[in-house]
Design a protein around this motif. Structure first.
Motif, PDB file in Angstrom:
ATOM      1  N   TYR A   3       0.834  -1.200   0.000  1.00  0.00           N
ATOM      2  CA  TYR A   3       0.000   0.000   0.000  1.00  0.00           C
ATOM      3  C   TYR A   3       0.871   1.253   0.000  1.00  0.00           C
ATOM      4  CZ  TYR A   3      -3.445   3.474   1.175  1.00  0.00           C
ATOM      5  OH  TYR A   3      -4.236   4.584   1.151  1.00  0.00           O
ATOM      6  N   GLN A   7       0.997   4.221  -2.708  1.00  0.00           N
ATOM      7  CA  GLN A   7       0.836   5.629  -2.365  1.00  0.00           C
ATOM      8  C   GLN A   7       2.016   6.469  -2.853  1.00  0.00           C
ATOM      9  OE1 GLN A   7      -1.692   7.421  -0.956  1.00  0.00           O
ATOM     10  NE2 GLN A   7      -2.894   5.554  -1.198  1.00  0.00           N
ATOM     11  N   THR A  72      -5.374  -5.286   2.546  1.00  0.00           N
ATOM     12  CA  THR A  72      -4.514  -4.316   1.862  1.00  0.00           C
ATOM     13  C   THR A  72      -4.868  -4.230   0.390  1.00  0.00           C
ATOM     14  OG1 THR A  72      -2.763  -4.850   3.420  1.00  0.00           O
ATOM     15  CG2 THR A  72      -2.122  -3.677   1.424  1.00  0.00           C
ATOM     16  N   LEU A  75      -8.069  -2.349   0.000  1.00  0.00           N
ATOM     17  CA  LEU A  75      -7.846  -0.928   0.235  1.00  0.00           C
ATOM     18  C   LEU A  75      -7.246  -0.256  -0.999  1.00  0.00           C
ATOM     19  CD1 LEU A  75      -7.924   1.410   2.290  1.00  0.00           C
ATOM     20  CD2 LEU A  75      -5.619   0.733   2.966  1.00  0.00           C
ATOM     21  N   ASP A  79      -9.095   2.502  -3.118  1.00  0.00           N
ATOM     22  CA  ASP A  79      -8.456   3.813  -3.153  1.00  0.00           C
ATOM     23  C   ASP A  79      -8.394   4.347  -4.578  1.00  0.00           C
ATOM     24  OD1 ASP A  79      -7.399   5.820  -1.561  1.00  0.00           O
ATOM     25  OD2 ASP A  79      -5.341   5.235  -2.009  1.00  0.00           O
ATOM     26  N   SER A  82     -13.518   4.275  -5.868  1.00  0.00           N
ATOM     27  CA  SER A  82     -14.383   4.010  -4.715  1.00  0.00           C
ATOM     28  C   SER A  82     -15.654   3.253  -5.098  1.00  0.00           C
ATOM     29  CB  SER A  82     -14.741   5.311  -3.999  1.00  0.00           C
ATOM     30  OG  SER A  82     -15.420   6.169  -4.876  1.00  0.00           O
ATOM     31  N   LYS A  90     -16.921   5.966   5.156  1.00  0.00           N
ATOM     32  CA  LYS A  90     -16.148   7.149   4.781  1.00  0.00           C
ATOM     33  C   LYS A  90     -15.364   7.584   6.004  1.00  0.00           C
ATOM     34  CE  LYS A  90     -18.283   7.308   0.838  1.00  0.00           C
ATOM     35  NZ  LYS A  90     -17.844   6.284  -0.060  1.00  0.00           N
ATOM     36  N   ASN A  92     -11.013   8.152   7.588  1.00  0.00           N
ATOM     37  CA  ASN A  92      -9.581   8.083   7.296  1.00  0.00           C
ATOM     38  C   ASN A  92      -9.211   6.676   6.834  1.00  0.00           C
ATOM     39  OD1 ASN A  92      -9.422   6.498   9.601  1.00  0.00           O
ATOM     40  ND2 ASN A  92      -8.686   8.165  10.886  1.00  0.00           N
ATOM     41  N   LYS A  93      -7.988   6.526   6.383  1.00  0.00           N
ATOM     42  CA  LYS A  93      -7.533   5.252   5.811  1.00  0.00           C
ATOM     43  C   LYS A  93      -7.565   4.116   6.833  1.00  0.00           C
ATOM     44  CE  LYS A  93      -6.568   6.870   1.785  1.00  0.00           C
ATOM     45  NZ  LYS A  93      -7.550   6.701   0.748  1.00  0.00           N
ATOM     46  N   ILE A  96     -11.136   2.776   7.070  1.00  0.00           N
ATOM     47  CA  ILE A  96     -11.452   2.020   5.860  1.00  0.00           C
ATOM     48  C   ILE A  96     -10.718   0.685   5.879  1.00  0.00           C
ATOM     49  CG2 ILE A  96     -11.261   2.010   3.337  1.00  0.00           C
ATOM     50  CD1 ILE A  96     -11.610   5.068   3.470  1.00  0.00           C
ATOM     51  N   PHE A  97      -9.440   0.699   6.276  1.00  0.00           N
ATOM     52  CA  PHE A  97      -8.689  -0.550   6.364  1.00  0.00           C
ATOM     53  C   PHE A  97      -9.326  -1.506   7.368  1.00  0.00           C
ATOM     54  CE2 PHE A  97      -5.435  -3.235   8.293  1.00  0.00           C
ATOM     55  CZ  PHE A  97      -4.971  -3.907   7.168  1.00  0.00           C
TER      56      PHE A  97
END
Length: 162
Positions: A3, A7, A72, A75, A79, A82, A90, A92-93, A96-97
């Protein structure tokens, strides 16, 4: 780690994203095969050398490793787009993770009670890969650990005697 690599790459074109995704999918399959082989070897070791209850932490470690690996992947594809999954929180990461970890864990256990649903062909394919891995793991576990039923019966007998 994958991940963070994703990024660090920044904005990717469709070709670059799918190339990265195919590389990560290959990495996912190789990691999955490695974990399954290691798990089967641990089962064989427990069958030959150690008491039967030593397998319980190995099962938990294996299930958590697979769940984190697929979380992962979920995600990353969420990312990028969506729309790949429906009903993802909805936030932060980390939130969501954790949602994807819960989804992955319940998918692995084959009792998916999550509201998250794969929406695209890509997401459905990855979830199908996890379901096949879960089923293969279950079959390998049961075929390698022949005496698991006897172990459970022994525990039940001990409990019933008290």
């Amino acid at each position: 780690m994958m991940y963070f690599v994703y990024q660090s790459l920044g904005n990717l074109s469709n070709f670059e994203f799918y190339f990265y995704l195919s590389f990560f999918y290959f990495f996912l399959l190789m990691s999955l095969m490695y974990l399954i082989v290691e798990f089967v070897e641990k089962i064989a070791t427990v069958n030959d050398e150690k008491p039967k209850y030593y397998i319980i932490p190995e099962v938990f470690k294996f299930v958590l490793s697979i769940s984190i690996l697929f979380s992962t992947y979920y995600l990353i594809i969420n990312d990028n787009n969506s729309n790949n999954f429906l009903n993802v929180a909805k936030g932060n990461k980390l939130e969501i993770f954790l949602d994807f970890f819960f989804y992955s864990f319940t998918t692995f256990i084959m009792n998916n009670s999550s509201e998250i649903k794969p929406n695209t062909l890509l997401a459905k394919g990855i979830v199908l890969t996890q379901i096949i891995a879960s089923f293969a793991t279950l079959v390998l576990f049961l075929s390698q650990y022949k005496e698991f039923g006897n172990f459970i019966k022994q525990i039940e007998d001990k409990v019933n005697r008290k």
